[in-house]
Design a protein around this motif. Sequence first.
Motif, PDB file in Angstrom:
ATOM      1  N   TYR A   1      18.600  32.465  -3.872  1.00  0.00           N
ATOM      2  CA  TYR A   1      19.828  32.800  -3.184  1.00  0.00           C
ATOM      3  C   TYR A   1      19.568  34.022  -2.316  1.00  0.00           C
ATOM      4  O   TYR A   1      18.814  34.926  -2.686  1.00  0.00           O
ATOM      5  CB  TYR A   1      20.945  33.098  -4.188  1.00  0.00           C
ATOM      6  N   ASN A   2      20.208  34.029  -1.204  1.00  0.00           N
ATOM      7  CA  ASN A   2      20.053  35.140  -0.282  1.00  0.00           C
ATOM      8  C   ASN A   2      21.065  36.221  -0.636  1.00  0.00           C
ATOM      9  O   ASN A   2      22.139  36.300  -0.054  1.00  0.00           O
ATOM     10  CB  ASN A   2      20.234  34.647   1.155  1.00  0.00           C
ATOM     11  N   ILE A   3      20.739  37.029  -1.632  1.00  0.00           N
ATOM     12  CA  ILE A   3      21.623  38.099  -2.082  1.00  0.00           C
ATOM     13  C   ILE A   3      20.940  39.423  -1.753  1.00  0.00           C
ATOM     14  O   ILE A   3      19.878  39.754  -2.293  1.00  0.00           O
ATOM     15  CB  ILE A   3      21.890  38.002  -3.590  1.00  0.00           C
ATOM     16  N   ASN A   4      21.567  40.170  -0.858  1.00  0.00           N
ATOM     17  CA  ASN A   4      20.977  41.412  -0.404  1.00  0.00           C
ATOM     18  C   ASN A   4      21.729  42.649  -0.882  1.00  0.00           C
ATOM     19  O   ASN A   4      21.137  43.720  -0.965  1.00  0.00           O
ATOM     20  CB  ASN A   4      20.894  41.446   1.125  1.00  0.00           C
TER      21      ASN A   4
ATOM     22  N   HIS B   1      28.079  42.996  -2.409  1.00  0.00           N
ATOM     23  CA  HIS B   1      29.100  42.098  -1.874  1.00  0.00           C
ATOM     24  C   HIS B   1      28.621  40.636  -1.945  1.00  0.00           C
ATOM     25  O   HIS B   1      29.387  39.745  -2.335  1.00  0.00           O
ATOM     26  CB  HIS B   1      29.439  42.504  -0.435  1.00  0.00           C
ATOM     27  N   ASP B   2      27.363  40.385  -1.559  1.00  0.00           N
ATOM     28  CA  ASP B   2      26.806  39.027  -1.648  1.00  0.00           C
ATOM     29  C   ASP B   2      26.754  38.548  -3.101  1.00  0.00           C
ATOM     30  O   ASP B   2      27.013  37.370  -3.402  1.00  0.00           O
ATOM     31  CB  ASP B   2      25.395  38.989  -1.057  1.00  0.00           C
TER      32      ASP B   2
ATOM     33  N   ILE C   1      30.276  37.562  -4.152  1.00  0.00           N
ATOM     34  CA  ILE C   1      30.640  36.273  -3.533  1.00  0.00           C
ATOM     35  C   ILE C   1      29.986  35.128  -4.305  1.00  0.00           C
ATOM     36  O   ILE C   1      30.622  34.121  -4.614  1.00  0.00           O
ATOM     37  CB  ILE C   1      30.225  36.256  -2.043  1.00  0.00           C
ATOM     38  N   ARG C   2      28.703  35.299  -4.638  1.00  0.00           N
ATOM     39  CA  ARG C   2      28.007  34.248  -5.392  1.00  0.00           C
ATOM     40  C   ARG C   2      28.597  34.086  -6.792  1.00  0.00           C
ATOM     41  O   ARG C   2      28.745  32.971  -7.288  1.00  0.00           O
ATOM     42  CB  ARG C   2      26.513  34.594  -5.475  1.00  0.00           C
TER      43      ARG C   2
END
Length: 145
Positions: free
Chosen positions: A5-8, A11-12, A15-16
Amino acid sequence: MSKKYNINNLHDLNIRLTSLKVDYKIQETMLKNDAKVYVTQFTPGNLLKKYATPSTFLKADDKLNISSKLMSFLLPVLMNSTLFRGSGFITKTLVGLATSKFGKTLDAEHLTGVFNTVKGLFKKKSKLKSPAFADYGIPPDSETY
């Protein structure tokens, strides 16, 4: 298989996390609904509705002749306990022999026919209702009205 997953940032991640919770709730409701459908398939009422139909009874009765055996046993008991209650031993024996012979001749088709005629006697006849308003004239939104 691992999913990337593109979690940086935080906030990301939130959302996930929210999307996973939503997916979890959707799967939970789907599983509950499927379980309810599965359980209702095996309730006694549903099983009777599915397997105790007249056609299945007639098919089983053609092979085993259940209804005539049952009637040859129940009819003498019913007659001796209701109509010939105060009769003597000889009368009850003769009635029992006669009704057991008669009960053997009855089969499922005769019983369903008798049941349908009795049901037809008690069924209410529907009255034909005349239409409340039948106007075949000019409609009110017509230009000639």
